[in-house]
Design a protein around this motif. Structure first.
Motif, PDB file in Angstrom:
ATOM      1  N   THR A 195       0.841  -1.204   0.000  1.00 49.79           N
ATOM      2  CA  THR A 195       0.000   0.000   0.000  1.00 49.79           C
ATOM      3  C   THR A 195       0.870   1.246   0.000  1.00 49.79           C
ATOM      4  O   THR A 195       0.650   2.179  -0.790  1.00 49.79           O
ATOM      5  CB  THR A 195      -0.930  -0.017   1.233  1.00 49.79           C
ATOM      6  OG1 THR A 195      -1.869  -1.072   1.047  1.00 49.79           O
ATOM      7  CG2 THR A 195      -1.682   1.299   1.412  1.00 49.79           C
ATOM      8  N   GLU A 196       1.880   1.253   0.875  1.00 49.40           N
ATOM      9  CA  GLU A 196       2.749   2.431   0.969  1.00 49.40           C
ATOM     10  C   GLU A 196       3.460   2.666  -0.365  1.00 49.40           C
ATOM     11  O   GLU A 196       3.511   3.782  -0.880  1.00 49.40           O
ATOM     12  CB  GLU A 196       3.797   2.227   2.073  1.00 49.40           C
ATOM     13  CG  GLU A 196       3.214   2.078   3.476  1.00 49.40           C
ATOM     14  CD  GLU A 196       2.907   0.632   3.854  1.00 49.40           C
ATOM     15  OE1 GLU A 196       2.161  -0.043   3.114  1.00 49.40           O
ATOM     16  OE2 GLU A 196       3.396   0.164   4.895  1.00 49.40           O
ATOM     17  N   ARG A 197       4.010   1.583  -0.929  1.00 48.77           N
ATOM     18  CA  ARG A 197       4.739   1.728  -2.198  1.00 48.77           C
ATOM     19  C   ARG A 197       3.813   2.228  -3.306  1.00 48.77           C
ATOM     20  O   ARG A 197       4.171   3.094  -4.093  1.00 48.77           O
ATOM     21  CB  ARG A 197       5.335   0.383  -2.624  1.00 48.77           C
ATOM     22  CG  ARG A 197       6.538  -0.036  -1.801  1.00 48.77           C
ATOM     23  CD  ARG A 197       7.011  -1.420  -2.247  1.00 48.77           C
ATOM     24  NE  ARG A 197       8.031  -1.940  -1.360  1.00 48.77           N
ATOM     25  CZ  ARG A 197       9.336  -1.999  -1.663  1.00 48.77           C
ATOM     26  NH1 ARG A 197       9.763  -1.596  -2.834  1.00 48.77           N
ATOM     27  NH2 ARG A 197      10.196  -2.484  -0.795  1.00 48.77           N
ATOM     28  N   MET A 198       2.618   1.660  -3.370  1.00 51.49           N
ATOM     29  CA  MET A 198       1.751   2.036  -4.490  1.00 51.49           C
ATOM     30  C   MET A 198       1.131   3.415  -4.293  1.00 51.49           C
ATOM     31  O   MET A 198       0.970   4.157  -5.255  1.00 51.49           O
ATOM     32  CB  MET A 198       0.680   0.985  -4.751  1.00 51.49           C
ATOM     33  CG  MET A 198       0.174   1.094  -6.194  1.00 51.49           C
ATOM     34  SD  MET A 198      -1.228   0.053  -6.557  1.00 51.49           S
ATOM     35  CE  MET A 198      -0.495  -1.556  -6.611  1.00 51.49           C
ATOM     36  N   LEU A 199       0.802   3.781  -3.046  1.00 52.46           N
ATOM     37  CA  LEU A 199       0.291   5.143  -2.840  1.00 52.46           C
ATOM     38  C   LEU A 199       1.330   6.147  -3.312  1.00 52.46           C
ATOM     39  O   LEU A 199       0.997   7.142  -3.959  1.00 52.46           O
ATOM     40  CB  LEU A 199      -0.052   5.376  -1.361  1.00 52.46           C
ATOM     41  CG  LEU A 199      -1.402   4.831  -0.874  1.00 52.46           C
ATOM     42  CD1 LEU A 199      -1.574   5.110   0.623  1.00 52.46           C
ATOM     43  CD2 LEU A 199      -2.585   5.420  -1.653  1.00 52.46           C
ATOM     44  N   ARG A 200       2.598   5.867  -3.012  1.00 50.38           N
ATOM     45  CA  ARG A 200       3.663   6.796  -3.464  1.00 50.38           C
ATOM     46  C   ARG A 200       3.701   6.844  -4.987  1.00 50.38           C
ATOM     47  O   ARG A 200       3.849   7.918  -5.582  1.00 50.38           O
ATOM     48  CB  ARG A 200       5.023   6.366  -2.911  1.00 50.38           C
ATOM     49  CG  ARG A 200       5.132   6.609  -1.415  1.00 50.38           C
ATOM     50  CD  ARG A 200       6.523   6.323  -0.870  1.00 50.38           C
ATOM     51  NE  ARG A 200       6.527   6.468   0.580  1.00 50.38           N
ATOM     52  CZ  ARG A 200       6.789   5.491   1.447  1.00 50.38           C
ATOM     53  NH1 ARG A 200       7.118   4.276   1.015  1.00 50.38           N
ATOM     54  NH2 ARG A 200       6.742   5.718   2.746  1.00 50.38           N
ATOM     55  N   ALA A 201       3.532   5.670  -5.641  1.00 51.92           N
ATOM     56  CA  ALA A 201       3.538   5.651  -7.105  1.00 51.92           C
ATOM     57  C   ALA A 201       2.382   6.490  -7.660  1.00 51.92           C
ATOM     58  O   ALA A 201       2.466   7.026  -8.761  1.00 51.92           O
ATOM     59  CB  ALA A 201       3.456   4.212  -7.613  1.00 51.92           C
ATOM     60  N   PHE A 202       1.294   6.624  -6.893  1.00 48.21           N
ATOM     61  CA  PHE A 202       0.149   7.446  -7.304  1.00 48.21           C
ATOM     62  C   PHE A 202       0.306   8.898  -6.827  1.00 48.21           C
ATOM     63  O   PHE A 202      -0.641   9.675  -6.881  1.00 48.21           O
ATOM     64  CB  PHE A 202      -1.154   6.869  -6.751  1.00 48.21           C
ATOM     65  CG  PHE A 202      -1.767   5.769  -7.599  1.00 48.21           C
ATOM     66  CD1 PHE A 202      -2.653   6.069  -8.628  1.00 48.21           C
ATOM     67  CD2 PHE A 202      -1.452   4.440  -7.379  1.00 48.21           C
ATOM     68  CE1 PHE A 202      -3.231   5.073  -9.406  1.00 48.21           C
ATOM     69  CE2 PHE A 202      -2.022   3.430  -8.151  1.00 48.21           C
ATOM     70  CZ  PHE A 202      -2.906   3.743  -9.173  1.00 48.21           C
TER      71      PHE A 202
END
Ligand code: S3P
Length: 426
Positions: A195-202
């Motif tokens: 979640t943390e990694r993908m939120l940053r990607a967004f």
């Protein structure tokens, strides 16, 4: 499904997309501004349930091919009240993460799922979401599905979770996007950080502060391209098959090796399996590699503590490996197994014993004494749990005669095509 014993497994295969990451790609894509394209999506039943729920809230998700999606984001405040019940099927990840999102919506929604979902504890997310201000009711005082949610008006908070669970952490962080101020979560052991990694990607800033992982309310998501890596939890079945069948030599391409998930690689290596990583690279913010595994003489070990959340879904198949390891393997601190798709302490032990394996159920794990020549001929139950089905299929490969596995369809939850793939690597 009748599984024939295999002498060995060999060849090179591509592993289907990561389930955790596929869910998040749909959810975050739905909340983003713009169109998110997803490649390598897992078209398993669980992730299809996630798509279905977001379609019911007005999100257009185009399935360009089985593994390619275009998610037409509606923005942080663009979801609409669903005019039917949201059915998450067998998917705990869908249920818990979506509850975090629903808690932030100024509308009413009802969520349910299959028999297994309706047994699984939801208080671990509904309690903190209620503390943030969401109105949630349901069976057992809002702790069991079906659950109804009237969201909105959330206050950010600092939450200390009693369990190391990515589903809990993610639900609260997602609610935090809709809350006033900052929302942070601290956990007893670190859980997977997709979640943390993908939120940053967004484009959402996710910060680590005083042991809390935190987001600020109102942070908007910007559509992006997501490349989903192969699922290490699916790869694990093949890793163990190759590790326990002498003469095996198998390569699994493009598998996610995120350190918060990669406990199984460390443990199998420590047990004596020969696993080589090559072609290591980053894909969509997640580390991936090709894995080559060759059989080795395995020995028993103890698996406990902070390692457990890093291999929680792999424990049923790890138990199969342990039956082929010399000496005692103990898995401790793994009470969470009791509240998965089935009670995996009970179901792993009961079904492995049908092969003649020496498996003892512990309060918080399993004790396995190896090495045992596995007996075929058994009729095994999956308890409608995909990972039990595939773990028992791996045991069947190592057995001395064919094994019948009932209710095989549950495999489609996370690994459609598993049986055919296993057939092709003999
Ligand atoms: C998942 C988290 C884990 C895992 C599940 C998927 C996720 O559950 O067992 O299969 O995608 O966040 P918990 O967070 O409840 O441990």
């Amino acid at each position: 499904m009748v599984i024939q014993p295999a002498e060995r497994v060999r060849g090179a295969v591509t592993i289907p997309g990561d389930k955790s990451i596929s869910h998040r790609a749909v959810m975050f894509g739905a909340l983003a501004e713009g169109v998110t394209s997803v490649r390598g999506f897992l078209p398993g039943a669980d992730c299809l349930s996630t798509i279905d729920c977001f379609r019911k809230m007005g999100v257009q998700v185009e399935q360009v091919s089985a593994t390619e999606l275009r998610v037409n984001g509606v923005g942080l405040h663009g979801l609409r009240e669903p005019d039917d019940v949201l059915d998450v099927g067998n998917s705990g990840t869908t249920a818990r993460l979506i509850l975090g999102i629903l808690a932030g919506q100024p509308f009413h929604s009802t969520l349910t799922g299959d028999e297994s979902i309706r047994r699984r504890p939801m208080g671990r997310v509904t309690n903190p979401l209620q503390e943030m201000g969401a109105k949630i009711d349901g069976r057992a005082g809002g702790k069991l599905a079906p659950l109804s949610v009237r969201g909105g008006g959330l206050q950010g908070m600092k939450y200390v979770s009693p369990v190391g669970s990515a589903q809990v952490k993610s639900a609260i962080l997602l609610a935090g996007l809709f809350a006033d101020g900052t929302t942070g979560v601290k956990e007893p052991e670190q859980s997977r950080d997709h979640t943390e990694r993908m939120l940053r990607a967004f484009g959402v800033p996710v910060v680590e502060e005083d042991g809390y992982t935190a987001v600020r309310g109102g942070s908007s998501l910007v559509a992006t391209e997501i490349e989903v890596p192969g699922d290490l939890s699916s790869a694990a079945f093949l890793l163990v098959a190759a590790a326990i069948l002498p003469g095996s030599d198998l390569t699994l391409r493009g598998v996610g090796i995120n350190p918060t998930r990669a406990g199984i690689l460390e443990v199998l290596r420590e047990m004596g399996a020969n696993i080589e990583l090559s072609n290591e690279r980053l894909s969509g913010g997640e580390p991936i590699a090709d894995l080559r595994v060759q059989a080795g003489a395995l020995r028993g070990i103890t698996v406990c503590g902070t390692l457990i959340p890093r291999l929680i879904d792999e424990i049923p198949v790890l138990a199969v490996a342990a039956t082929q390891a010399e000496g005692v393997t103990e898995i401790r601190d793994a009470k969470e197994l009791k509240v998965k798709e089935s009670n995996r302490i009970a179901t792993t032990a009961a079904e492995l014993r049908k092969f003649g394996a020496q498996v003892e159920e512990l309060e918080d794990g399993l004790r396995i004494v190896g090495r045992t020549k596995l007996r075929g001929g058994a009729v095994v139950q999956t308890h409608h749990d995909h990972r039990i089905a595939m773990a028992m299929a791996v045991a069947a490969l190592a057995a001395d005669s064919p094994v019948t596995i009932c209710d095989w369809e549950s495999v489609d939850v996370s690994f459609p095509g598993f049986a055919e793939l296993v057939q092709n690597i003999r």
